[in-house]
Design an enzyme around this catalytic site. Structure first.
Site, PDB file in Angstrom:
ATOM      1  N   ASN A  48      15.559   5.293   9.438  1.00  0.00           N
ATOM      2  CA  ASN A  48      15.744   4.702   7.908  1.00  0.00           C
ATOM      3  C   ASN A  48      15.350   3.168   7.870  1.00  0.00           C
ATOM      4  OD1 ASN A  48      16.444   7.261   6.820  1.00  0.00           O
ATOM      5  ND2 ASN A  48      18.659   6.950   7.049  1.00  0.00           N
ATOM      6  N   ASP A 100       6.211   4.741   5.747  1.00  0.00           N
ATOM      7  CA  ASP A 100       6.865   6.011   5.135  1.00  0.00           C
ATOM      8  C   ASP A 100       6.358   7.165   5.754  1.00  0.00           C
ATOM      9  OD1 ASP A 100       8.422   7.201   2.874  1.00  0.00           O
ATOM     10  OD2 ASP A 100       6.234   7.784   2.249  1.00  0.00           O
ATOM     11  N   ASP A 103       8.307   7.502   9.545  1.00  0.00           N
ATOM     12  CA  ASP A 103       9.797   7.591   9.561  1.00  0.00           C
ATOM     13  C   ASP A 103      10.405   8.996  10.134  1.00  0.00           C
ATOM     14  OD1 ASP A 103       9.082   8.719   7.138  1.00  0.00           O
ATOM     15  OD2 ASP A 103      10.603   7.518   6.071  1.00  0.00           O
ATOM     16  N   ARG A 108      12.352  12.680  14.447  1.00  0.00           N
ATOM     17  CA  ARG A 108      12.197  13.625  15.399  1.00  0.00           C
ATOM     18  C   ARG A 108      12.283  13.243  16.720  1.00  0.00           C
ATOM     19  NH1 ARG A 108       8.991  15.458  11.092  1.00  0.00           N
ATOM     20  NH2 ARG A 108       7.243  14.471  11.738  1.00  0.00           N
ATOM     21  N   ASP A 121      14.134   8.587   2.244  1.00  0.00           N
ATOM     22  CA  ASP A 121      12.609   8.460   2.059  1.00  0.00           C
ATOM     23  C   ASP A 121      12.261   8.301   0.606  1.00  0.00           C
ATOM     24  OD1 ASP A 121      10.016   9.632   1.998  1.00  0.00           O
ATOM     25  OD2 ASP A 121       9.869   8.873   3.773  1.00  0.00           O
ATOM     26  N   HIS A 122      12.896   9.670  -0.017  1.00  0.00           N
ATOM     27  CA  HIS A 122      12.721   9.739  -1.477  1.00  0.00           C
ATOM     28  C   HIS A 122      12.909   8.645  -2.381  1.00  0.00           C
ATOM     29  CE1 HIS A 122      11.256  13.722  -0.106  1.00  0.00           C
ATOM     30  NE2 HIS A 122      10.919  13.963  -1.456  1.00  0.00           N
ATOM     31  N   ASP A 125      10.923   5.585  -1.941  1.00  0.00           N
ATOM     32  CA  ASP A 125       9.535   5.936  -2.934  1.00  0.00           C
ATOM     33  C   ASP A 125       9.661   5.761  -4.283  1.00  0.00           C
ATOM     34  OD1 ASP A 125       8.381   6.623  -0.325  1.00  0.00           O
ATOM     35  OD2 ASP A 125       8.644   8.680  -0.569  1.00  0.00           O
TER      36      ASP A 125
END
Length: 415
Positions: A48, A100, A103, A108, A121-122, A125
């Site tokens: 993040n 973006d 991330d 992972r 993330d969204h 965006d």
């Protein structure tokens, strides 16, 4: 646990990210670059943090542009932007796309993949969408115009469609040509071209080499036409995927269409406000209030789709209603009183009062979205025993532990 219900939080354990990216450009060019680029980041950097860093670059671009053109007038008002500003916007947007994209890879690598990352993330965006509309419209010399409003509607509609599709299908679907990949690169190219030629008013399609028999349109007009076709294509593509998912699960194929109405209602309220009569020879779209208005609209949209994403990751009912509609509807009705009942506005009686209500709308929209983000992050991190901006998890005794030991071999750090 206050904002998100206990039942919804329990559903977080069922969540698993699913995505499809059919872009050849992403597969053969960008993804190998992203896979290499993520290795440059230390494992102690939280995913993040990378996402927020990318958005911070866009905020810096936005601030730089308005330092030179605070009234959003561009050449129409005698403001000529330094070429390097457009180049910086191009580089900044490319970096945003890169950050973006990596991330999730960093998540992972560090064992931090989960629903909070998708929401964060969204959310970034969603905010970036409106910022890029405003900056790209300046580069295209659209400025304070209905073309910019149309760009805002089209761009937000694409984002809403993608989120609506993910809610119903359970996966993020990016086609052979998508906004997050090719769309962003096109906008970055527009910034770069603007850095070379200035704002795109006179550069015409007929001057583009290689491709012949093109209509004699300025690039800014051509881009708007291209955007209209893009929205139409995404609408039918998203519904096709949703319809297939509904048929596979034995559910109604028409009911999901009703869930497009919240976007129509929210966008309609904003347009209604902008179309108010020019009381006292003033209109928002022709004043410096235009950009704050678009920013408030963008924040309300981010709040709307944020709740949609939360519903997706928690398997909760789709959010039909947003209380911010009431606030904006009051402003829209008040501004349109001369047309509706042939009387002067009650609140927006002067340019000063109109400025107060627009900036107050911006402040309330920011506060509402900020409150939503804070409460959701707190609820999810507390429930899942994770941190938002550090690579840490809580063990069974409630103590914070590093998610991935720094001494672990690289192959054991990946999840």
């Amino acid at each position: 646990m206050g904002f998100v219900s206990e039942r919804a939080l329990q559903n977080l354990h069922k969540y698993a990210y699913k995505g499809v990216d059919k872009s050849p450009l992403s597969k053969y060019v960008l993804n190998p670059f992203w896979t290499w680029f993520v290795t440059l980041w230390p494992l102690w950097v939280a995913p993040n943090t990378i996402t927020l860093s990318g958005l911070s670059i866009v905020f810096l671009n936005f601030a730089t542009l308005f330092f030179y053109d605070p009234a959003y007038l561009a050449e129409k008002g005698g403001v000529v932007m330094p070429n390097w500003v457009y180049f910086s916007c191009s580089i900044g947007l490319f970096l945003y796309q890169t950050f973006d994209a990596i991330d999730g890879k960093q998540a992972r690598r560090t064992g931090m993949a989960g629903p909070l990352g998708e929401m964060f993330d969204h959310g970034c965006d969603a905010m970036n969408t409106t910022l890029e509309v405003i900056m790209a419209s300046q580069a295209l010399n659209l400025g304070r115009s209905w073309w910019t409003v149309a760009s805002q509607i089209a761009t937000l509609a694409n984002f809403y469609l993608t989120t609506w599709e993910e809610y119903h299908t359970g996966q993020l679907f990016l086609g052979a040509f998508s906004g997050p990949v090719e769309g962003i690169l096109i906008i970055a190219a527009i910034y770069a071209i603007s850095g070379v030629y200035g704002m795109l008013t006179f550069l015409r399609l007929t001057n583009v080499p290689v491709v012949k028999e093109l209509p004699d349109l300025p690039l800014n007009d051509a881009f708007m036409v291209f955007g209209a076709f893009g929205v139409a294509y995404n609408l039918q593509s998203s519904y096709r995927n949703v319809r297939q998912a509904m048929l596979a699960s034995g559910k109604s194929t028409t009911q999901p269409l009703l869930l497009l109405l919240p976007f129509v209602v929210s966008a309609g309220i904003q347009v209604f406000w902008l179309t108010h009569p020019h009381y006292n020879n003033s209109a928002i779209i022709n004043s410096p209030l235009f950009v704050p208005f678009l920013c408030a609209w963008g924040l309300q949209f981010a709040h709307q789709v944020g709740r949609m994403i939360l519903a997706h990751v928690t398997s909760s009912p789709f959010p039909w209603w947003d209380w911010m509609w009431v606030w904006s509807l009051v402003g829209a009705v008040d501004a349109n009183l001369p047309m509706l009942v042939d009387r002067a506005p009650i609140i927006q009686t002067s340019e000063t009062n109109r400025a107060i209500i627009v900036y107050l709308t911006l402040a309330v929209s920011f506060a509402a979205y900020g409150r939503f983000c804070t409460l959701v992050i707190n609820d999810i991190t507390n429930f899942m025993g994770i941190a938002c901006f550090t690579v840490r998890k809580k063990d069974k005794d409630g103590n914070w532990q590093e998610s991935v030991p720094s001494s672990a071999p690289e192959d054991k750090k990946k999840s």
